[in-house]
Design a protein around this motif. Structure first.
Motif, PDB file in Angstrom:
ATOM      1  N   TYR A 167       0.851  -1.188   0.000  1.00 60.13           N
ATOM      2  CA  TYR A 167       0.000   0.000   0.000  1.00 60.13           C
ATOM      3  C   TYR A 167       0.890   1.243   0.000  1.00 60.13           C
ATOM      4  CZ  TYR A 167      -3.190   3.605   1.762  1.00 60.13           C
ATOM      5  OH  TYR A 167      -3.922   4.752   1.932  1.00 60.13           O
ATOM      6  N   LEU A 168       0.553   2.216  -0.877  1.00 54.70           N
ATOM      7  CA  LEU A 168       1.314   3.464  -0.951  1.00 54.70           C
ATOM      8  C   LEU A 168       0.403   4.610  -0.555  1.00 54.70           C
ATOM      9  CD1 LEU A 168       4.034   4.753  -1.712  1.00 54.70           C
ATOM     10  CD2 LEU A 168       3.150   5.061  -4.034  1.00 54.70           C
ATOM     11  N   PRO A 169       0.614   5.219   0.584  1.00 51.09           N
ATOM     12  CA  PRO A 169      -0.279   6.284   1.044  1.00 51.09           C
ATOM     13  C   PRO A 169      -0.379   7.459   0.074  1.00 51.09           C
ATOM     14  CG  PRO A 169       1.049   5.485   2.864  1.00 51.09           C
ATOM     15  CD  PRO A 169       1.584   4.836   1.631  1.00 51.09           C
ATOM     16  N   SER A 170       0.720   7.786  -0.648  1.00 48.94           N
ATOM     17  CA  SER A 170       0.666   8.960  -1.527  1.00 48.94           C
ATOM     18  C   SER A 170      -0.317   8.785  -2.680  1.00 48.94           C
ATOM     19  CB  SER A 170       2.061   9.268  -2.077  1.00 48.94           C
ATOM     20  OG  SER A 170       2.528   8.192  -2.878  1.00 48.94           O
ATOM     21  N   THR A 171      -0.574   7.531  -3.080  1.00 44.48           N
ATOM     22  CA  THR A 171      -1.550   7.283  -4.161  1.00 44.48           C
ATOM     23  C   THR A 171      -2.824   6.638  -3.634  1.00 44.48           C
ATOM     24  OG1 THR A 171      -0.621   5.093  -4.619  1.00 44.48           O
ATOM     25  CG2 THR A 171       0.311   6.963  -5.826  1.00 44.48           C
ATOM     26  N   GLN A 172      -2.768   6.065  -2.409  1.00 39.27           N
ATOM     27  CA  GLN A 172      -3.850   5.273  -1.823  1.00 39.27           C
ATOM     28  C   GLN A 172      -4.177   4.068  -2.705  1.00 39.27           C
ATOM     29  OE1 GLN A 172      -7.069   8.124  -1.068  1.00 39.27           O
ATOM     30  NE2 GLN A 172      -6.292   8.414   1.012  1.00 39.27           N
ATOM     31  N   HIS A 173      -3.169   3.591  -3.448  1.00 39.50           N
ATOM     32  CA  HIS A 173      -3.338   2.411  -4.289  1.00 39.50           C
ATOM     33  C   HIS A 173      -2.583   1.245  -3.677  1.00 39.50           C
ATOM     34  CE1 HIS A 173      -4.306   4.806  -8.254  1.00 39.50           C
ATOM     35  NE2 HIS A 173      -5.063   5.167  -7.225  1.00 39.50           N
ATOM     36  N   GLY A 199     -12.564  -5.827  -3.994  1.00 37.05           N
ATOM     37  CA  GLY A 199     -13.501  -5.085  -4.821  1.00 37.05           C
ATOM     38  C   GLY A 199     -12.868  -4.066  -5.740  1.00 37.05           C
ATOM     39  N   LEU A 200     -11.561  -3.779  -5.588  1.00 37.77           N
ATOM     40  CA  LEU A 200     -10.893  -2.828  -6.475  1.00 37.77           C
ATOM     41  C   LEU A 200     -10.448  -3.541  -7.739  1.00 37.77           C
ATOM     42  CD1 LEU A 200      -8.644  -0.863  -3.943  1.00 37.77           C
ATOM     43  CD2 LEU A 200     -10.968  -0.320  -4.705  1.00 37.77           C
ATOM     44  N   LYS A 201     -10.658  -2.913  -8.888  1.00 35.22           N
ATOM     45  CA  LYS A 201     -10.332  -3.513 -10.174  1.00 35.22           C
ATOM     46  C   LYS A 201      -8.827  -3.445 -10.418  1.00 35.22           C
ATOM     47  CE  LYS A 201     -11.269  -3.029 -15.145  1.00 35.22           C
ATOM     48  NZ  LYS A 201     -11.377  -4.480 -15.330  1.00 35.22           N
ATOM     49  N   GLY A 202      -8.269  -4.538 -10.902  1.00 32.35           N
ATOM     50  CA  GLY A 202      -6.835  -4.589 -11.168  1.00 32.35           C
ATOM     51  C   GLY A 202      -6.467  -4.155 -12.577  1.00 32.35           C
ATOM     52  N   TYR A 203      -5.234  -3.746 -12.756  1.00 33.47           N
ATOM     53  CA  TYR A 203      -4.677  -3.406 -14.070  1.00 33.47           C
ATOM     54  C   TYR A 203      -3.152  -3.440 -13.944  1.00 33.47           C
ATOM     55  CZ  TYR A 203      -4.649   1.193 -11.758  1.00 33.47           C
ATOM     56  OH  TYR A 203      -4.481   2.211 -10.865  1.00 33.47           O
ATOM     57  N   LEU A 204      -2.477  -3.619 -15.101  1.00 28.16           N
ATOM     58  CA  LEU A 204      -1.009  -3.566 -15.078  1.00 28.16           C
ATOM     59  C   LEU A 204      -0.573  -2.219 -14.521  1.00 28.16           C
ATOM     60  CD1 LEU A 204       0.526  -5.191 -18.303  1.00 28.16           C
ATOM     61  CD2 LEU A 204       0.614  -6.005 -15.948  1.00 28.16           C
ATOM     62  N   GLY A 316      -6.818   0.366  -7.560  1.00 27.83           N
ATOM     63  CA  GLY A 316      -7.218   1.660  -7.049  1.00 27.83           C
ATOM     64  C   GLY A 316      -7.264   2.713  -8.125  1.00 27.83           C
ATOM     65  N   GLY A 317      -8.207   3.662  -7.958  1.00 30.10           N
ATOM     66  CA  GLY A 317      -8.298   4.782  -8.882  1.00 30.10           C
ATOM     67  C   GLY A 317      -9.232   4.588 -10.042  1.00 30.10           C
ATOM     68  N   SER A 318      -9.798   3.383 -10.215  1.00 29.96           N
ATOM     69  CA  SER A 318     -10.727   3.178 -11.331  1.00 29.96           C
ATOM     70  C   SER A 318     -12.026   3.930 -11.058  1.00 29.96           C
ATOM     71  CB  SER A 318     -10.999   1.686 -11.522  1.00 29.96           C
ATOM     72  OG  SER A 318      -9.817   1.013 -11.917  1.00 29.96           O
ATOM     73  N   PRO A 319     -12.742   4.325 -12.119  1.00 29.47           N
ATOM     74  CA  PRO A 319     -13.982   5.109 -11.928  1.00 29.47           C
ATOM     75  C   PRO A 319     -14.966   4.402 -11.005  1.00 29.47           C
ATOM     76  CG  PRO A 319     -13.331   5.090 -14.225  1.00 29.47           C
ATOM     77  CD  PRO A 319     -12.443   4.123 -13.533  1.00 29.47           C
ATOM     78  N   GLY A 320     -15.558   5.173 -10.088  1.00 30.43           N
ATOM     79  CA  GLY A 320     -16.589   4.666  -9.202  1.00 30.43           C
ATOM     80  C   GLY A 320     -16.090   3.969  -7.969  1.00 30.43           C
ATOM     81  N   GLU A 321     -14.792   3.760  -7.859  1.00 29.11           N
ATOM     82  CA  GLU A 321     -14.278   3.040  -6.705  1.00 29.11           C
ATOM     83  C   GLU A 321     -14.087   3.976  -5.514  1.00 29.11           C
ATOM     84  OE1 GLU A 321     -11.749  -0.562  -8.843  1.00 29.11           O
ATOM     85  OE2 GLU A 321     -10.698   1.173  -8.002  1.00 29.11           O
ATOM     86  N   VAL A 322     -14.437   3.477  -4.362  1.00 24.44           N
ATOM     87  CA  VAL A 322     -14.221   4.213  -3.112  1.00 24.44           C
ATOM     88  C   VAL A 322     -12.975   3.631  -2.458  1.00 24.44           C
ATOM     89  CG1 VAL A 322     -15.152   4.779  -0.837  1.00 24.44           C
ATOM     90  CG2 VAL A 322     -16.668   4.651  -2.842  1.00 24.44           C
ATOM     91  N   PRO A 323     -12.024   4.464  -2.043  1.00 20.35           N
ATOM     92  CA  PRO A 323     -10.805   3.929  -1.429  1.00 20.35           C
ATOM     93  C   PRO A 323     -11.122   3.020  -0.248  1.00 20.35           C
ATOM     94  CG  PRO A 323     -10.575   6.260  -1.867  1.00 20.35           C
ATOM     95  CD  PRO A 323     -12.019   5.929  -2.130  1.00 20.35           C
ATOM     96  N   LEU A 324     -10.401   1.891  -0.193  1.00 19.95           N
ATOM     97  CA  LEU A 324     -10.549   0.973   0.934  1.00 19.95           C
ATOM     98  C   LEU A 324      -9.955   1.584   2.199  1.00 19.95           C
ATOM     99  CD1 LEU A 324      -9.471  -2.389  -0.744  1.00 19.95           C
ATOM    100  CD2 LEU A 324     -11.786  -1.718  -0.114  1.00 19.95           C
ATOM    101  N   GLU A 325     -10.402   1.068   3.321  1.00 19.61           N
ATOM    102  CA  GLU A 325      -9.833   1.486   4.594  1.00 19.61           C
ATOM    103  C   GLU A 325      -9.157   0.309   5.292  1.00 19.61           C
ATOM    104  OE1 GLU A 325     -12.117   4.910   6.631  1.00 19.61           O
ATOM    105  OE2 GLU A 325     -13.673   3.597   5.816  1.00 19.61           O
TER     106      GLU A 325
END
Length: 719
Positions: A167-173, A199-204, A316-325
């Motif tokens: 986990y990288l706090p600067s991107t929240q990804h 629930g977060l969608k993955g990508y390269l 993280g960062g895909s449209p509609g996604e809410v950051p996990l906690e």
């Protein structure tokens, strides 16, 4: 530098993908994907929520808890997870930084594993089962950070998560390396996009910052494909996956430009063939964590450095996604005081004002000692008491090991400059070295008593001058200047004017050499070192005389005495009527004659008349000549006409009379002896026994004496 804490919960949730619901469904309900855009994801069990505080200041060589408070809020249906992950996700210094449970004996239900290459601490159960959230809470509160370098600096961010991904706090990804030997870029892209993480969608993975590059590359558990490509336009590299798709991050080859962050390995991208896809470079090849460009398959050789070993998935960062906690972070900052540049030096005595800035939240303190001691002032600025010597002060922001020195520089004004001589003199124009000194500092030289521009810096100065001049020496010590300049005079004295000469000298005679100036002192270069204006010499050579006037200025006159030898004739070579006078030693100042009146520069004479002659050689400048040398020219007529007209009536050898023993024998064409001539009879009238012989060619043989060769030839009798 930044430190991140990462915690991970039960991996069974990592690929759950559910549609958005108004409320959480029971755990045994069948969940399906919602095909609508921008769907939100809900779980059968609500993911835990991690909260941490603890942004703190840290001094190296100590230990500090990474959190000041920490909680895990979780669904009552789930009381634990497989592991928690704490990572120094930003600012990590491998080999110096460390995180660990401070009192592991007080946490028997947890074992800790430290992975220095990733900067990650893993907390799990010694049995391999789940660890309760309450035990993890207690253990994480007991995790401490330490650094073993006294000169450490920067910020460390700690990411704490209960998922395996970094986990990288600067991107929240979240970032997870997936090993897969030999996988192609296309297959890796499809595989990444098929994955979910809570629930977060993955990508390269895409990379837009240095801390993101370090976490994904240098601190990841492996290397592999990332989402960059220039397949669309050669040399234009874009991120083609995830929310950053279409972002250009590099133009050109290895010497291209970087519109956004790029971290290519040395010499990359080399754009060879179809190398259109970005890959994190294998460890041990070039810069750790950097990128290189490969074809879609990479190397097909097993174990090769360029054979793909896997890929990095970003969540993280895909449209509609809410950051996990499921992750939280804290940071520690090593406080550093940064002093502003030292104030300008002052002269002799005074006070100085120093200023400094420090890490946010840190207190700046000023000291007289490099270590230890009591602060003499607190705050961002410090004014010294009056001082008269250069003094060093020290400033820190709370960590004694990070003190920085500042210097209050006092320069002292020198005393009046002292000239080496009040007046310097020089004979004639030229360079003159003048000197001055002061007790401290250096000397500046000026052409004016006040103002002006310095023409030289240094205690010694060598100007080139042609007339009397005064320079002024100023004593300066780093900007502290003595008010009055010291004059230094230069006087130029005239040199004796002499003229060099070249004089001829006849061999065996004497000439007088003259220095040419009266009333001076003289020193000749002769072996006896005469000291008079004139001296006699009887040998050729180069003579010098140093002429010195009353100012002790000297000039040197050079006189070349060209001694002319008396010419000595070695021999005279007669070839028919051509005569060559050879001397024992030829010189260009000799001239020659065969009659004593007419002289020439050449020693060769042509058409010399028959008979006895004298050869002469003499000096062109009038020096006496040498002794003449006699020679005889014998002339053999080519024909004669015995017709009694008084012209060529007899055949006779001109000059033979000078050889009383000479004998000439005449033969006809058949070798018959016709006549014999001697000193008493040196001509032939063309008869034999008083009978006139016919016109024809006749031959002769001349024998001068027993020491000379016989001369032979022929002539014509014409009627």
């Amino acid at each position: 530098m930044l430190l991140f804490l990462v915690l991970s919960f039960n991996p069974s949730h990592a690929n759950d993908k559910v549609k958005t619901l108004d409320k959480v469904k029971p755990a045994n309900d069948t969940l399906k994907s919602n095909k609508r855009k921008n769907t939100k994801t809900t779980f059968a069990v609500t993911p835990p929520v991690l909260k941490a505080t603890g942004d703190q200041l840290y001094c190296p060589l100590n230990s500090i808890n990474i959190v000041t408070s920490f909680t895990i809020s979780h669904d009552p249906a789930e009381l634990g997870t497989k592991a928690a992950y704490i990572q120094i996700s930003s600012g990590y210094s491998n080999g110096l930084d460390r995180i660990q449970i401070q009192n592991p004996a007080t946490h028997p239900s947890i074992v800790q594993g430290w992975y220095p290459n990733e900067g990650k601490l893993v907390l799990s159960s010694p049995t391999g089962g789940d660890v309760s959230y309450s035990d993890l809470e207690a253990a994480i509160k007991d995790v401490v950070f330490s650094n073993s370098s006294a000169t450490a600096s920067g910020t460390r961010t700690f990411s704490i998560t209960i998922g395996q991904a970094n986990y990288l706090p600067s991107t929240q990804h979240y970032y997870l390396y997936e090993p897969s030997i030999g996988i192609t870029w296309t297959a890796a892209k499809n595989a990444a996009e098929a994955k979910t993480y809570y629930g977060l969608k993955g990508y390269l993975a895409t990379i837009l910052s240095a801390d993101e590059a370090k976490l994904i590359g240098e601190q990841a558990s492996g290397t592999g494909w990332i989402g960059g490509s220039d397949q669309e336009t050669e040399g234009v590299w874009k991120w083609v996956t995830g929310p950053e798709a279409g972002t250009v991050f590099w133009n050109g080859t290895a010497s291209g430009s970087s519109p956004n962050f790029a971290f290519w390995n040395n010499g990359e991208p080399n754009q060879q063939g179809d190398e259109d896809y970005a890959h994190i470079t294998q460890p041990g090849v070039g810069i750790r964590g950097s990128w290189n460009d490969l074809s879609n398959t990479g190397s097909l050789t097993p174990g090769d450095n360029y054979q793909p070993k896997g890929y990095v998935v970003e969540y993280g960062g895909s449209p509609g996604e809410v950051p996990l906690e499921i992750a939280t972070s804290t940071k520690i900052t090593i406080p550093v005081a940064t002093p502003d540049p030292n104030p300008a030096p002052i002269c002799d005595s005074g006070s100085f004002n120093f200023t400094a800035t420090a890490t946010t939240g840190a207190t700046i303190s000023w000291y007289s000692d490099a270590t230890g001691g009591t602060a003499i002032h607190t705050g961002p600025s410090f004014t010294t008491p009056p001082i008269s010597t250069t003094t060093t002060y020290y400033v820190d922001a709370g960590c004694d090991s990070n003190r920085k020195s500042v210097v209050a520089t006092i320069n002292h004004t020198p005393t009046a400059p002292i000239a080496g001589q009040t007046t310097y003199s020089n004979c004639g124009p030229g360079p003159v070295t003048i000197e001055a000194s002061s007790n401290i500092g250096q000397i500046n030289w000026f052409e004016e008593a006040n103002g002006g521009t310095s023409v030289h810096l240094g205690n010694s100065f060598t100007p080139t001058i042609s007339a009397n001049k005064t320079y002024y020496a100023e004593a300066a010590n780093n900007g502290c200047i003595y008010a009055t300049r010291t004059p230094v005079n230069i006087e130029i004295y005239a040199l004796p004017v002499v003229t060099d000469e070249t004089l001829p000298l006849c061999q065996g005679q004497t000439i007088i050499l003259d220095a040419g100036l009266e009333g001076m002192t003289y020193l000749w270069s002769t072996s006896t070192g005469e000291a008079t204006q004139k001296i006699p010499v009887s040998k050729g050579g180069t003579y010098t005389v140093v002429v010195t006037n009353s100012n002790d200025c000297s000039s040197t006159k050079t006189i070349i005495v060209d001694e002319h030898l008396v010419p000595q004739i070695n021999d005279v070579v007669v070839n028919g009527t051509t005569v060559t006078i050879n001397l024992v030693k030829d010189e260009d100042y000799f001239e020659y004659s065969v009659n004593g009146n007419d002289f020439q520069s050449s020693n060769v004479f042509y058409d010399v008349s028959g008979g006895l002659h004298n050869a002469y050689a003499k000096d062109k400048t009038g020096c006496p000549g040498g002794n003449p040398k006699s020679f005889v020219v014998l002339v053999f007529p080519a024909y004669f006409t015995p017709n009694n007209d008084t012209f060529h009536d007899v055949w006779e050898v001109t000059g033979i009379e000078n050889y009383p023993q000479a004998q000439v024998t005449i033969f006809d064409r058949y070798g018959k002896l016709i006549a014999q001539l001697t000193a008493s009879k040196m001509s032939w009238d063309g008869t034999f026994n008083k009978v006139a012989l016919p016109a024809s060619d006749y031959w002769y043989a001349l024998k001068i004496d027993d020491t000379q060769p016989v001369l032979r030839g022929h002539f014509s009798l014409k009627r």
